[in-house]
Design a protein around this motif. Structure first.
Motif, PDB file in Angstrom:
ATOM      1  N   GLU A 153      -4.952   8.369  -1.573  1.00  0.00           N
ATOM      2  CA  GLU A 153      -3.804   7.677  -1.919  1.00  0.00           C
ATOM      3  C   GLU A 153      -2.851   8.825  -2.590  1.00  0.00           C
ATOM      4  O   GLU A 153      -1.601   8.768  -2.058  1.00  0.00           O
ATOM      5  CB  GLU A 153      -3.975   6.373  -3.189  1.00  0.00           C
ATOM      6  CG  GLU A 153      -2.688   5.935  -3.439  1.00  0.00           C
ATOM      7  CD  GLU A 153      -3.000   4.677  -4.607  1.00  0.00           C
ATOM      8  OE1 GLU A 153      -2.132   4.318  -5.025  1.00  0.00           O
ATOM      9  OE2 GLU A 153      -4.145   4.165  -4.437  1.00  0.00           O
ATOM     10  N   ARG A 157       0.760   9.561  -0.907  1.00  0.00           N
ATOM     11  CA  ARG A 157       1.994   9.721  -1.834  1.00  0.00           C
ATOM     12  C   ARG A 157       2.990  10.951  -1.730  1.00  0.00           C
ATOM     13  O   ARG A 157       4.172  11.019  -1.700  1.00  0.00           O
ATOM     14  CB  ARG A 157       1.849   9.553  -3.180  1.00  0.00           C
ATOM     15  CG  ARG A 157       1.422   7.873  -3.411  1.00  0.00           C
ATOM     16  CD  ARG A 157       1.230   7.323  -4.591  1.00  0.00           C
ATOM     17  NE  ARG A 157       0.613   5.976  -4.854  1.00  0.00           N
ATOM     18  CZ  ARG A 157       1.268   4.801  -4.660  1.00  0.00           C
ATOM     19  NH1 ARG A 157       2.660   4.925  -4.247  1.00  0.00           N
ATOM     20  NH2 ARG A 157       0.664   3.683  -4.761  1.00  0.00           N
ATOM     21  N   LYS A 161       6.523  11.668  -0.232  1.00  0.00           N
ATOM     22  CA  LYS A 161       7.485  12.181  -1.103  1.00  0.00           C
ATOM     23  C   LYS A 161       8.156  13.377  -0.285  1.00  0.00           C
ATOM     24  O   LYS A 161       9.279  13.729  -0.446  1.00  0.00           O
ATOM     25  CB  LYS A 161       6.837  12.715  -2.288  1.00  0.00           C
ATOM     26  CG  LYS A 161       7.911  13.464  -3.665  1.00  0.00           C
ATOM     27  CD  LYS A 161       7.057  13.802  -4.737  1.00  0.00           C
ATOM     28  CE  LYS A 161       8.158  14.542  -5.844  1.00  0.00           C
ATOM     29  NZ  LYS A 161       7.365  14.866  -6.937  1.00  0.00           N
TER      30      LYS A 161
END
Length: 207
Positions: A153, A157, A161
Motif C-alpha cells: 500500500e 501511494r 504521488k
C-alpha cells in the motif's frame, strides 16, 4: 468526434489495471497502443538516449522554477545542456512525439500527460482509471514479485504521488480529478473487460 480517427488517452492510478484496459481497447479497436513505446520514439526522434527519458518519465521536477529564479531564458536555454531544464526539454520532445503520433493514426496513449498535450484535439477522448485499494494491492503484487505484501500500500501511494506531482507540474489540471477528464471509471466496479466495454460504449455515444 471524427469517426475516422479514434484517440484515447488513459490516466490511471497505480495498480488500477489502466495499462491492461489500454491494451484491450487497442485490440478491440484494431489500433496502435503506446506506453513505454513513446520513450523509444522520443529517443529515436531526438537522438537522445532512452535512459534519459526513462529517468524523467512521469516524475516531477522543480527545475523550471529553479531556472527562472536563476534568470535563465526559456527560449535560449530549453535545449542547452544544463541540469535545470533537462526534464522540461525531455517533456517537450515527448510531447511533440505524442502530437505527431496522434496526427498520424488512431491510437491509445497511456500516461505522460497525453490528455493535456492533446487537449485541443477534437478526436481525443480522455479517460482516468481508478480502483479499490485491495484490488490495486493484489495487482501490484502480481506485477512485482519482489514487493512484500506489508509494503504494497505504501508503494502504491508513493507511485500515485509521483504520477500526480508529474501531471500537476506539467499541466494546469489536477491528476485524478473528474473535471480533468472526459470519463472517469472505477475498474473494481466493472472489472477489466466491462470497463473496456463501458469506454467503447461511451466512445460510440460521442461519435
Amino acid at each position: 468526434m471524427d469517426t475516422k480517427k479514434v484517440i484515447i488517452t488513459i490516466g490511471r492510478q497505480f495498480g488500477s489495471g489502466g495499462r491492461l484496459v489500454g491494451h484491450r481497447l487497442a485490440e478491440r479497436l484494431g489500433i496502435a497502443y503506446y506506453d513505454k513505446e513513446l520513450i523509444n520514439l522520443a529517443s529515436k526522434e531526438s537522438g537522445i538516449c532512452g535512459e534519459f527519458f526513462e529517468k524523467a518519465d512521469e516524475k516531477t521536477s522543480n527545475s523550471l522554477l529553479k531556472a527562472f529564479t536563476m534568470g535563465f531564458s526559456m527560449n535560449s536555454a530549453l535545449f542547452q545542456n544544463n541540469d535545470y531544464l533537462s526534464n522540461e526539454s525531455l517533456f517537450q520532445i515527448q510531447s511533440d512525439v505524442i502530437r505527431k503520433v496522434a496526427a498520424e493514426k488512431s491510437c491509445i496513449l497511456v500516461g505522460r500527460c497525453a490528455d493535456y498535450i492533446l487537449r485541443d484535439n477534437k478526436d481525443c477522448l480522455s479517460v482516468f482509471i481508478s480502483a479499490r485499494m485491495e484490488d490495486r494491492i493484489k495487482r501490484a503484487l502480481e506485477y512485482n514479485d519482489k514487493l512484500k505484501p506489508e509494503n504494497a500500500e505504501e508503494f502504491i501511494r508513493k507511485a500515485d504521488k509521483s504520477r500526480a506531482s508529474y501531471y500537476n507540474y506539467y499541466t494546469d489540471k489536477v491528476w485524478g480529478a473528474a473535471e480533468s477528464y472526459d470519463l472517469c471509471i472505477n475498474s473494481s466496479y466493472y472489472g477489466i473487460d466491462k470497463t473496456v466495454d463501458y469506454i467503447l460504449s461511451f466512445l460510440n455515444g460521442k461519435q
